[in-house]
Design an enzyme around this catalytic site. Structure first.
Site, PDB file in Angstrom:
ATOM      1  N   ASP A  51       0.858  -1.181   0.000  1.00  0.00           N
ATOM      2  CA  ASP A  51       0.000   0.000   0.000  1.00  0.00           C
ATOM      3  C   ASP A  51       0.894   1.231   0.000  1.00  0.00           C
ATOM      4  O   ASP A  51       1.778   1.367   0.858  1.00  0.00           O
ATOM      5  CB  ASP A  51      -0.903   0.015   1.238  1.00  0.00           C
ATOM      6  CG  ASP A  51      -1.998  -1.041   1.170  1.00  0.00           C
ATOM      7  OD1 ASP A  51      -2.030  -1.800   0.186  1.00  0.00           O
ATOM      8  OD2 ASP A  51      -2.819  -1.101   2.103  1.00  0.00           O
ATOM      9  N   ASP A  83     -15.282  -2.768  -1.796  1.00  0.00           N
ATOM     10  CA  ASP A  83     -14.931  -2.538  -0.396  1.00  0.00           C
ATOM     11  C   ASP A  83     -16.223  -2.283   0.368  1.00  0.00           C
ATOM     12  O   ASP A  83     -17.091  -1.529  -0.101  1.00  0.00           O
ATOM     13  CB  ASP A  83     -14.011  -1.326  -0.272  1.00  0.00           C
ATOM     14  CG  ASP A  83     -12.800  -1.430  -1.191  1.00  0.00           C
ATOM     15  OD1 ASP A  83     -12.304  -2.556  -1.376  1.00  0.00           O
ATOM     16  OD2 ASP A  83     -12.360  -0.399  -1.725  1.00  0.00           O
TER      17      ASP A  83
END
Length: 239
Positions: free
Chosen positions: A8, A129
């Protein structure tokens, strides 16, 4: 089942967030390309990349870091975060990215997902998500009324390569993945489903694999913390 180690990216660094909060970032390194090379050396088949700044900005922000990773490793990489138009999709795929992940636009502009999946077979995934089964967009900052399964089913005939399902409340919390919800989604659609969020042990990975319907799992913090040994996990999974 494929294990995807995650990188990330925030401000050019490797970080992990806690439940998607940008101000709850833990920095794990300032050389993302070296981290990707370490994952490759451990035997991974893919690397999962997220441009966290890009997810909030709506356009790529950590492009230099992503390009450095692509130049450093030979394993395929998939990227999500800030990819919201065809020009960006085309640019990343032309630079060697194996797969783009479309999240926010899957809700706001599903026609783009269909167009991209048709133009680039096997190279477009949908990132879904969710909190409590409802889809969140724009770097998880905006919660919608759309249910995960409804969104996934809407792309059944679009030719997308995979669905990456993240349970936001589990992400970075090291509390285990939401196996029941991920399995239910995988059984509800024919598109391969990749689990993300909360994968914190080899036991978690085995439980996901043993559902028989989940095609992959993404792990980040557990690899950086040493809770999962990547090489051992890949050997255990046989992938």
């Amino acid at each position: 089942m494929i294990l995807y180690p995650a990188i990330d990216l925030k401000d050019g660094q490797c970080v992990r967030l806690l439940r998607g909060e940008m101000d709850a970032a833990t920095v794990f390194g300032d050389d993302p390309a070296a981290q990707a090379a370490a994952f490759e050396a451990a035997g991974c088949a893919w690397v999962h990349l997220v441009d966290l700044n890009g997810a909030f900005a709506g356009q790529p922000v950590n492009g230099a870091a992503v390009e450095a990773i692509l130049a450093r490793v030979k394993v395929p990489c998939q990227l999500g975060g800030g990819i919201r138009d065809m020009a960006t999709i085309e640019r990343w795929l032309s630079r060697g990215l194996a797969r783009v992940i479309l999240g926010t636009v899957a809700v706001e502009n599903p026609a783009l997902v269909r167009e991209a999946a048709l133009a680039f077979p096997g190279k477009v995934a949908v990132g879904i998500d969710a909190r409590a089964g409802r889809v969140a967009t724009k770097g998880w900052a905006h919660e919608t009324d759309m249910m995960v399964t409804d969104l996934a089913r809407s792309f059944e005939d679009a030719g997308v390569a995979a669905i990456i399902y993240t349970d936001i409340d589990r992400d970075g919390a090291m509390q285990g993945p939401n196996i029941a919800a991920t399995e239910a989604l995988a059984r509800a659609v024919s598109i391969p489903v990749i689990a993300s969020g909360g994968v914190s042990s080899i036991v978690d990975l085995m439980a996901l694999r043993d559902t028989g319907v989940i095609s992959g799992a993404i792990s980040g913090r557990a690899l950086y913390d040493g809770a999962i040994d990547l090489g051992a996990a890949i050997t255990a999974l046989g992938a």
